[in-house]
Design a protein around this motif. Structure first.
Motif, PDB file in Angstrom:
ATOM      1  N   ALA A  45       0.834  -1.207   0.000  1.00  0.00           N
ATOM      2  CA  ALA A  45       0.000   0.000   0.000  1.00  0.00           C
ATOM      3  C   ALA A  45       0.867   1.254   0.000  1.00  0.00           C
ATOM      4  O   ALA A  45       0.560   2.250  -0.673  1.00  0.00           O
ATOM      5  N   ALA A  46       1.973   1.203   0.739  1.00  0.00           N
ATOM      6  CA  ALA A  46       2.880   2.362   0.783  1.00  0.00           C
ATOM      7  C   ALA A  46       3.473   2.612  -0.600  1.00  0.00           C
ATOM      8  O   ALA A  46       3.557   3.753  -1.065  1.00  0.00           O
ATOM      9  N   TRP A  47       3.852   1.503  -1.275  1.00  0.00           N
ATOM     10  CA  TRP A  47       4.447   1.650  -2.604  1.00  0.00           C
ATOM     11  C   TRP A  47       3.399   2.138  -3.608  1.00  0.00           C
ATOM     12  O   TRP A  47       3.704   2.965  -4.470  1.00  0.00           O
ATOM     13  N   ASP A  48       2.165   1.642  -3.485  1.00  0.00           N
ATOM     14  CA  ASP A  48       1.095   2.129  -4.366  1.00  0.00           C
ATOM     15  C   ASP A  48       0.905   3.634  -4.187  1.00  0.00           C
ATOM     16  O   ASP A  48       0.664   4.372  -5.140  1.00  0.00           O
ATOM     17  N   ALA A  49       0.998   4.092  -2.935  1.00  0.00           N
ATOM     18  CA  ALA A  49       0.746   5.512  -2.656  1.00  0.00           C
ATOM     19  C   ALA A  49       1.897   6.390  -3.122  1.00  0.00           C
ATOM     20  O   ALA A  49       1.676   7.476  -3.668  1.00  0.00           O
ATOM     21  N   LEU A  50       3.128   5.934  -2.892  1.00  0.00           N
ATOM     22  CA  LEU A  50       4.264   6.849  -3.111  1.00  0.00           C
ATOM     23  C   LEU A  50       5.309   6.346  -4.102  1.00  0.00           C
ATOM     24  O   LEU A  50       6.211   7.103  -4.477  1.00  0.00           O
ATOM     25  N   GLY A  51       5.191   5.068  -4.525  1.00  0.00           N
ATOM     26  CA  GLY A  51       6.230   4.493  -5.398  1.00  0.00           C
ATOM     27  C   GLY A  51       6.506   5.320  -6.639  1.00  0.00           C
ATOM     28  O   GLY A  51       7.665   5.452  -7.063  1.00  0.00           O
ATOM     29  N   ALA A  52       5.454   5.930  -7.198  1.00  0.00           N
ATOM     30  CA  ALA A  52       5.639   6.716  -8.423  1.00  0.00           C
ATOM     31  C   ALA A  52       6.540   7.920  -8.185  1.00  0.00           C
ATOM     32  O   ALA A  52       7.113   8.485  -9.126  1.00  0.00           O
ATOM     33  N   GLN A  53       6.676   8.317  -6.918  1.00  0.00           N
ATOM     34  CA  GLN A  53       7.510   9.478  -6.600  1.00  0.00           C
ATOM     35  C   GLN A  53       8.997   9.120  -6.549  1.00  0.00           C
ATOM     36  O   GLN A  53       9.845  10.018  -6.507  1.00  0.00           O
ATOM     37  N   ALA A  54       9.301   7.800  -6.508  1.00  0.00           N
ATOM     38  CA  ALA A  54      10.699   7.388  -6.307  1.00  0.00           C
ATOM     39  C   ALA A  54      11.614   7.998  -7.360  1.00  0.00           C
ATOM     40  O   ALA A  54      12.701   8.483  -7.050  1.00  0.00           O
ATOM     41  N   GLY A  55      11.157   7.986  -8.615  1.00  0.00           N
ATOM     42  CA  GLY A  55      11.998   8.521  -9.683  1.00  0.00           C
ATOM     43  C   GLY A  55      11.893  10.029  -9.843  1.00  0.00           C
ATOM     44  O   GLY A  55      12.618  10.622 -10.634  1.00  0.00           O
ATOM     45  N   LYS A  56      10.996  10.645  -9.100  1.00  0.00           N
ATOM     46  CA  LYS A  56      10.790  12.104  -9.247  1.00  0.00           C
ATOM     47  C   LYS A  56      11.443  12.878  -8.105  1.00  0.00           C
ATOM     48  O   LYS A  56      12.433  13.557  -8.294  1.00  0.00           O
ATOM     49  N   VAL A  57      10.851  12.757  -6.925  1.00  0.00           N
ATOM     50  CA  VAL A  57      11.381  13.535  -5.794  1.00  0.00           C
ATOM     51  C   VAL A  57      12.141  12.650  -4.810  1.00  0.00           C
ATOM     52  O   VAL A  57      12.677  13.151  -3.826  1.00  0.00           O
ATOM     53  N   GLY A  58      12.189  11.340  -5.088  1.00  0.00           N
ATOM     54  CA  GLY A  58      12.931  10.432  -4.215  1.00  0.00           C
ATOM     55  C   GLY A  58      12.138  10.061  -2.975  1.00  0.00           C
ATOM     56  O   GLY A  58      11.186  10.749  -2.599  1.00  0.00           O
ATOM     57  N   LEU A  59      12.514   8.947  -2.366  1.00  0.00           N
ATOM     58  CA  LEU A  59      11.825   8.474  -1.161  1.00  0.00           C
ATOM     59  C   LEU A  59      12.837   8.140  -0.073  1.00  0.00           C
ATOM     60  O   LEU A  59      13.989   7.795  -0.355  1.00  0.00           O
ATOM     61  N   ILE A  60      12.372   8.214   1.156  1.00  0.00           N
ATOM     62  CA  ILE A  60      13.195   7.839   2.303  1.00  0.00           C
ATOM     63  C   ILE A  60      12.294   7.091   3.284  1.00  0.00           C
ATOM     64  O   ILE A  60      11.123   7.457   3.457  1.00  0.00           O
ATOM     65  N   LEU A  61      12.822   6.046   3.871  1.00  0.00           N
ATOM     66  CA  LEU A  61      12.086   5.332   4.921  1.00  0.00           C
ATOM     67  C   LEU A  61      12.714   5.706   6.260  1.00  0.00           C
ATOM     68  O   LEU A  61      13.946   5.690   6.395  1.00  0.00           O
ATOM     69  N   GLU A  62      11.853   6.044   7.217  1.00  0.00           N
ATOM     70  CA  GLU A  62      12.345   6.414   8.547  1.00  0.00           C
ATOM     71  C   GLU A  62      11.688   5.542   9.603  1.00  0.00           C
ATOM     72  O   GLU A  62      10.486   5.269   9.512  1.00  0.00           O
ATOM     73  N   GLY A  63      12.449   5.169  10.606  1.00  0.00           N
ATOM     74  CA  GLY A  63      11.863   4.473  11.739  1.00  0.00           C
ATOM     75  C   GLY A  63      10.872   5.376  12.447  1.00  0.00           C
ATOM     76  O   GLY A  63      11.079   6.593  12.523  1.00  0.00           O
ATOM     77  N   PHE A  64       9.781   4.792  12.929  1.00  0.00           N
ATOM     78  CA  PHE A  64       8.795   5.577  13.669  1.00  0.00           C
ATOM     79  C   PHE A  64       9.307   5.777  15.093  1.00  0.00           C
ATOM     80  O   PHE A  64       9.704   4.820  15.755  1.00  0.00           O
ATOM     81  N   VAL A  65       9.294   7.014  15.542  1.00  0.00           N
ATOM     82  CA  VAL A  65       9.802   7.331  16.879  1.00  0.00           C
ATOM     83  C   VAL A  65       8.633   7.452  17.846  1.00  0.00           C
ATOM     84  O   VAL A  65       7.751   8.299  17.648  1.00  0.00           O
ATOM     85  N   HIS A  66       8.628   6.626  18.865  1.00  0.00           N
ATOM     86  CA  HIS A  66       7.577   6.711  19.884  1.00  0.00           C
ATOM     87  C   HIS A  66       8.003   7.771  20.905  1.00  0.00           C
ATOM     88  O   HIS A  66       8.454   7.470  21.990  1.00  0.00           O
ATOM     89  N   PHE A  67       7.849   9.011  20.484  1.00  0.00           N
ATOM     90  CA  PHE A  67       8.329  10.123  21.313  1.00  0.00           C
ATOM     91  C   PHE A  67       7.294  10.509  22.362  1.00  0.00           C
ATOM     92  O   PHE A  67       6.101  10.283  22.182  1.00  0.00           O
ATOM     93  N   GLN A  68       7.787  11.083  23.469  1.00  0.00           N
ATOM     94  CA  GLN A  68       6.866  11.655  24.455  1.00  0.00           C
ATOM     95  C   GLN A  68       6.527  13.094  24.079  1.00  0.00           C
ATOM     96  O   GLN A  68       5.445  13.574  24.381  1.00  0.00           O
ATOM     97  N   ARG A  69       7.517  13.788  23.463  1.00  0.00           N
ATOM     98  CA  ARG A  69       7.286  15.192  23.099  1.00  0.00           C
ATOM     99  C   ARG A  69       7.941  15.532  21.776  1.00  0.00           C
ATOM    100  O   ARG A  69       8.950  14.939  21.414  1.00  0.00           O
ATOM    101  N   GLU A  70       7.364  16.533  21.125  1.00  0.00           N
ATOM    102  CA  GLU A  70       8.016  17.145  19.972  1.00  0.00           C
ATOM    103  C   GLU A  70       8.466  18.537  20.387  1.00  0.00           C
ATOM    104  O   GLU A  70       7.713  19.280  21.032  1.00  0.00           O
ATOM    105  N   LEU A  71       9.683  18.857  20.006  1.00  0.00           N
ATOM    106  CA  LEU A  71      10.278  20.138  20.387  1.00  0.00           C
ATOM    107  C   LEU A  71      10.835  20.810  19.140  1.00  0.00           C
ATOM    108  O   LEU A  71      11.132  20.132  18.153  1.00  0.00           O
ATOM    109  N   SER A  72      10.978  22.127  19.198  1.00  0.00           N
ATOM    110  CA  SER A  72      11.703  22.794  18.124  1.00  0.00           C
ATOM    111  C   SER A  72      12.574  23.888  18.690  1.00  0.00           C
ATOM    112  O   SER A  72      12.206  24.557  19.660  1.00  0.00           O
ATOM    113  N   VAL A  73      13.738  23.996  18.077  1.00  0.00           N
ATOM    114  CA  VAL A  73      14.608  25.132  18.357  1.00  0.00           C
ATOM    115  C   VAL A  73      14.363  26.128  17.241  1.00  0.00           C
ATOM    116  O   VAL A  73      14.514  25.783  16.073  1.00  0.00           O
TER     117      VAL A  73
END
Ligand code: ATP
Ligand code: MG
Ligand code: MG
Length: 380
Positions: A161-189
């Motif tokens: 399903a992920a490839w169906d949704a975004l696979g066509a973008q691989a040759g255009k804008v590129g793709l990256i897979l990231e581990g999901f982070v089970h964070f307690q908070r999101e912060l920004s500097v």
């Protein structure tokens, strides 16, 4: 009379123009749509960011150029640098435009990141899911914002399903897979670096997203001083390595006391909107001071501030305007589902007073859900 050119004419350009008016600055905004909301306060050049005629007109009329929009083509930014000073420099912009380059730089600088892998094919996706583990997130490397261009993979069976949704973008804008982070908070500097290398940060900000879109921000973040100092140190390293000039935001996940870098926004940032009323010098004014080589203003804040984003359509202003520390920002945009159309900032002297203000505003606007996580954080 100095004219600042801004590529991108959204609310960030609009707030920049408003904050630059007291400095006696003029602005020229370039956008590909004629009704961009910064156009209500600044003259515009309407044209595609790759259109040389529009860029030529823009460059001929400005003394310095900057961005409200991080996805201006790097070639256009380079083209401009031959004609007018451009800050931040195109190299910093190019790095932040590509999640792979950005995460690689974080790693090189010793800034922790979630596990990630570049994905060009379906086979690589399967291999990377096996290596990184599920849950994980498949993202476009370029052009994503507000959580767009992302697919959450809960189990390896979601790969198709992920490839169906975004696979066509691989040759255009590129793709990256990231581990999901089970964070307690999101912060920004939110930080600023001057042309002379002077570096300042605003107090650390804590953020809440809904469906990938920023919903609320609280400053100062409710974290210990050591965590804040680590976050500031990461931001400083990043700014120095990119020879960055202007304001930027570093988005971080905080998991079990550890900070992991998510992304770098090479511009003024939604999580810094509270600085308009909440700090001595706003992110918008300091960005202008930085790109113009002027002394940077103090970034300290007094008390606490919470920013609430208005998405889709503007709510009633009165409950916010009635609050002693209530401030209203209507971007003058047409309502549209998922669109950021405005925000409010609530300021108070202490956590108890801010929580009380948020409770009143949340009740009056029937947005108890939006303020609830902030109130919970204030009780920590
Ligand atoms: P922005 O509007 O901030 O530029 P974006 O489209 O670039 O957004 P991200 O910042 O990558 O997207 O993701 C949006 C949100 O989705 C994050 O703020 C976070 O809440 C969630 N998210 C993204 N990546 C991860 C991850 N690896 N683990 C857990 N949550 C994530
Ligand atoms: Mg982003
Ligand atoms: Mg983000």
């Amino acid at each position: 009379m100095t004219t600042v050119g801004i590529l991108g004419g959204g609310q960030l350009a609009r707030m920049m123009a408003l904050s630059g008016a007291p400095l006696g600055l003029r602005f020229l905004v370039m956008d590909n749509v004629a009704d961009a909301c910064a156009g209500q306060f600044a003259p515009m050049v309407v044209g595609d960011y790759r259109d040389e005629a529009a860029l030529t007109e823009f460059a001929s009329k400005v003394d310095v150029a900057t961005f409200d929009f991080e996805n201006v083509p790097a070639e256009s930014a380079h083209w401009l640098t031959d004609r007018v000073p451009v800050f931040p420099k195109p190299r910093a912009l190019a790095t932040a435009q590509d999640r792979l380059a950005e995460k690689t730089l974080f790693q090189e600088l010793g800034i922790p990141v979630p596990p990630f892998a570049a994905i060009d094919t379906r086979e690589q996706l399967d291999a990377a899911i096996a290596q990184i583990g599920a849950p994980c997130i498949l993202k476009t490397r370029r052009l994503g914002y507000d959580g767009k261009g992302q697919f959450r993979i809960k189990t390896p069976a979601d790969a198709g399903a992920a490839w169906d949704a975004l696979g066509a973008q691989a040759g255009k804008v590129g793709l990256i897979l990231e581990g999901f982070v089970h964070f307690q908070r999101e912060l920004s500097v939110v930080a600023v670096r001057g042309r002379d290398g002077e570096f300042r940060t605003w107090p650390l900000t804590e953020n809440w997203h809904v469906d990938g879109v920023l919903s609320a921000s609280l400053a100062p973040a409710r974290v210990d001083e050591a965590t804040a100092q680590t976050a500031f140190e990461y931001a400083r390293k990043l700014a120095e390595s990119l020879d960055y000039v202007g304001v930027f935001a570093l988005e971080l996940f905080c998991r079990d006391g550890e900070l992991l870098a998510n992304e770098l926004a090479p511009r003024v940032h939604n999580s810094g909107h509270w600085t308009i009323e909440g700090s001595e010098t706003s992110q918008f004014q300091n960005h202008l001071r930085a790109v113009l080589g002027l002394p940077l203003g103090d970034t300290r804040m007094v008390g606490m501030a919470c920013m609430l984003n208005w998405i889709g359509q503007m709510p009633d202003a009165l409950p916010v305007l009635r609050e002693p520390g209530g401030h209203w920002h209507d971007y003058g945009k047409e309502p549209r589902a998922g669109r950021k159309v405005g925000h409010a900032t609530l300021r108070a002297d202490d956590a108890g007073a801010l929580a009380a203000t948020l409770r009143r505003v949340g009740d009056a606007l029937e947005r108890a859900d939006q303020v609830a996580p902030v109130i919970a954080a204030l009780a920590r």
